[in-house]
Design an enzyme around this catalytic site. Structure first.
Site, PDB file in Angstrom:
ATOM      1  CB  CYS A  63      25.418 -10.837  15.055  1.00 49.56           C
ATOM      2  SG  CYS A  63      24.978  -9.018  14.969  1.00 49.56           S
ATOM      3  CB  CYS A  94      24.708  -7.623  12.027  1.00 50.84           C
ATOM      4  SG  CYS A  94      23.856  -8.897  12.061  1.00 50.84           S
ATOM      5  CE  LYS A 111      25.379  -5.900   7.477  1.00 56.34           C
ATOM      6  NZ  LYS A 111      24.550  -7.034   7.129  1.00 56.34           N
ATOM      7  CE1 TYR A 127      22.237 -11.326   5.442  1.00 57.70           C
ATOM      8  CE2 TYR A 127      20.700 -13.127   4.712  1.00 57.70           C
ATOM      9  CZ  TYR A 127      21.472 -12.411   5.557  1.00 57.70           C
ATOM     10  OH  TYR A 127      21.665 -13.353   6.913  1.00 57.70           O
ATOM     11  CD  GLU A 132      23.824  -7.111   3.732  1.00 55.95           C
ATOM     12  OE1 GLU A 132      23.018  -6.662   4.435  1.00 55.95           O
ATOM     13  OE2 GLU A 132      24.646  -7.913   4.477  1.00 55.95           O
ATOM     14  CG  HIS A 173       9.164  18.940   4.130  1.00 54.54           C
ATOM     15  ND1 HIS A 173       9.034  18.108   3.341  1.00 54.54           N
ATOM     16  CD2 HIS A 173       9.403  20.190   3.919  1.00 54.54           C
ATOM     17  CE1 HIS A 173       9.535  18.975   1.970  1.00 54.54           C
ATOM     18  NE2 HIS A 173       9.868  20.228   2.532  1.00 54.54           N
ATOM     19  CD  GLU A 225       8.465  14.901   3.643  1.00 56.84           C
ATOM     20  OE1 GLU A 225       7.235  15.618   3.952  1.00 56.84           O
ATOM     21  OE2 GLU A 225       9.486  15.428   3.163  1.00 56.84           O
TER      22      GLU A 225
END
Length: 623
Positions: free
Chosen positions: A179, A184, A187, A326, A330, A598, A603
């Site tokens: 990672c 991760c 990346k 993925y 990615e 908002h 939302e």
């Protein structure tokens, strides 16, 4: 009606199902623990049509403010009658009634009961064991580091082995595992670099930045800065181990018997150590591309994988990303965004196991951004021009193309082959024949080697995610060396959120629509969808096609949200909070009765109203 003194307690109505023993104390709970009784009124219908007519004409009308009640069609239909001055409350169907009853009468919940039944097998540990360490952790990745530091905090004598075997291209890295070094972290940094470039080219002028930067990107500067950050993390991890009192050994470990390891350092010098317990946290390494017969594809030595990509000295140029998972998507996304003409080549479908509607949108978005997505093909031969360095790739359809870089991302293999598990009696019983991962029950190896444990990507059938490895490692440490309360701290692998950092980011929690259909049936799920434009994309013409997408998969009987899916900006940030809600059993009613913030994309999940069943358009207008 729950009764202590005939006061104003709610009445339980169970419509459409016969209740045996409608009055009495719940079975399985001591009477002294339940100082109340309950009553129910049962209304039955002799036919399905009569039942549905009663729902429409009578019972839904009593709960007109509940969207879940209005969508409920199954039997039973359960609600709490109103206390004086209050409103009736919809409960749901069978499962919801059981959960309500457990809460209402104070009985054990399912999770508590299951935790009570989950017991670690005795691994023979004793404080006076006589070995060098209480525990040796094999692997210094996220899970191994978290587990080792927590065990040391709880008083254990711990050592961590971490030795990086070079990739086929010779790439190595420091402490911290995949990672931090080649996964991760770099990346996400490269993904961010790509998004910044997209913002500059697509959005800047629309927001008034008429003299924005030229947009020229320096690959070498990005790699240098990202690698410097990774190296700083490597150093921090070594300091953290020292401060925690964990012994760090930069050596490769191999079992020689049940409690002994042979250690080899980078110079080839060998030594030994012993421990009462072992935690295997070796993770995995990228798979090599092979023919259907199992042989390496011709010319595979000219390819790189994710172990090499993030430290490349030169820009990748024309890039081919092989794989449909993925990692491939990615990498293809940020390579394209950073200026490399990019192709994705996958044997079958993209992102197997994820929601197909969302995956299709990701594929379409990649193509719209210039990525050539080719399905149903794989390389069968890679030839290198020694003068130019150009790679000539022949695929399984006979097509030939030229690239500067070929990235293999066709899966990952558990790094268990060199552990010497055959020297530990009973350990091989836990090795899955296909994946070579370790089959575990609550991180304890199955079979006759109960003093061996595993966390992270090496565990068979569990999500290959860094936070999963960390949480599992922490909980395992507490069970092995913690207090009585901590010893019941078991890992829950359900409803783990994940994000795919493609240019159109995708977060998912729980079941895909396809999995829900298979598990619950079409009549038992409701799928709410919305396609909308994030406010930050409304000014730029180039963003018209970048619509965000929200989907909730809801169990109709209970109203419980069983699947959460979001495509759009900041997907990981959006999903994190919803994962907490889903772990707590959030219902559709809970979400739509929540006041949103908002203007945000998140939302949208508080306002979903269009169902697929309705046939109405999911496209949203206005704010």
């Amino acid at each position: 009606r729950q009764r202590r003194d005939e006061a104003d307690h709610p009445r339980v109505r169970v419509d459409g199902v016969q209740v045996v023993q409608p009055r009495g104390v719940a079975r399985g709970v001591a009477e002294s623990d339940v100082p109340v009784e309950y009553e129910s009124e049962v209304h039955e219908s002799t036919t399905r049509d009569q039942y549905r007519e009663a729902l429409a004409s009578t019972y839904r009308a009593r709960l007109s403010g509940s969207a879940a009640a209005q969508a409920h069609t199954a039997s039973p239909f359960v609600y709490l009658s109103a206390a004086p001055g209050g409103e009736p409350r919809f409960v749901g169907g069978c499962d919801a009634l059981v959960e309500w009853a457990r809460d209402a009468i104070g009985g054990p919940r399912t999770s508590d009961a299951s935790s009570e039944q989950r017991r670690m097998r005795d691994d023979g540990f004793a404080r006076d064991h006589g070995y060098d360490y209480d525990v040796v952790v094999l692997g210094g990745g996220s899970g191994g580091l978290a587990c080792s530091k927590e065990m040391a905090r709880l008083g254990a004598k711990v050592a961590v082995l971490d030795f990086v075997k070079p990739s086929p291209r010779g790439t190595t890295w420091g402490l911290g595992g995949t990672c931090v070094n080649v996964g991760c972290i770099p990346k996400k940094l490269m993904h961010t670099a790509s998004l910044i470039g997209e913002t500059m080219s697509a959005d800047a002028s629309a927001f008034g930045w008429t003299e924005s930067q030229s947009g020229k990107h320096s690959w070498s500067a990005l790699v240098e800065n990202a690698q410097n950050h990774v190296k700083s993390l490597n150093f921090q991890y070594r300091v953290a181990l020292r401060e925690a009192g964990v012994t760090y050994l930069n050596k490769l470990g191999r079992f020689t018997d049940a409690h002994s390891l042979e250690l080899t350092d980078k110079a080839g010098k060998k030594s030994t150590c012993t421990a009462a317990r072992f935690v295997v946290a070796v993770g995995g390494r990228p798979s090599r591309l092979r023919t259907p017969e199992g042989a390496p594809v011709e010319g595979i030595e000219h390819c790189i994988d994710s172990d090499d990509l993030f430290s490349l000295k030169e820009p990748p140029g024309r890039a081919l990303c092989v794989g449909g998972g993925y990692i491939a998507l990615e990498c293809a996304g940020f390579l394209s965004g950073l200026g490399s003409p990019t192709t994705v080549m996958a044997r079958s479908i993209l992102l197997r196991g994820f929601d197909r509607e969302c995956v299709d949108r990701i594929g379409t978005h990649l193509e719209r951004r210039g990525v050539d997505v080719r399905l149903g093909a794989v390389p069968v031969k890679i030839e290198k021009d020694d003068k130019t360095g150009v790679l000539r790739v022949t695929d399984s359809t006979g097509r030939v193309d030229e690239y500067d870089t070929v990235l293999l991302a066709v899966g990952r293999d558990a790094d268990t082959g060199g552990l010497g598990l055959d020297s530990v009696p009973g350990a091989l019983e836990a090795v899955d024949a296909k994946t070579r991962k370790l089959r575990c029950a609550d991180e304890q190896l199955e079979g006759a080697a109960p003093h061996l444990y595993a966390v992270g990507d090496v565990v068979h059938g569990k999500p290959e995610l860094t936070p999963v490895a960390i949480e599992a490692g922490l909980r395992l440490a507490r069970r092995l060396f913690g207090t009585t309360t901590e010893s019941a701290s078991f890992m829950d692998y359900e409803n783990v959120a994940t994000t795919v950092f493609t240019p159109l980011e995708y977060s998912a929690i729980g079941l895909s629509e396809e999995a829900a259909l298979q598990e619950l049936g079409e009549d038992n799920i409701e799928v709410y969808v919305s396609e909308f434009q994030p406010l930050e994309h409304t000014l730029a013409d180039d963003r018209v096609a970048d619509a965000a997408f929200a989907k909730l998969v809801v169990e109709r009987v209970t109203g419980r949200v069983v699947g959460f899916h979001y495509l759009g900006p900041n997907a990981g940030e959006v999903a994190q909070g919803f994962s907490v809600a889903m772990r707590k059993g959030a219902t559709y009613e809970d979400l739509v009765s929540t006041v949103g913030i908002h203007p945000t994309v998140a939302e949208e999940f508080t306002a979903l109203s269009v169902t697929k069943r309705s046939g109405a358009s999911a496209a949203k207008g206005g704010c």
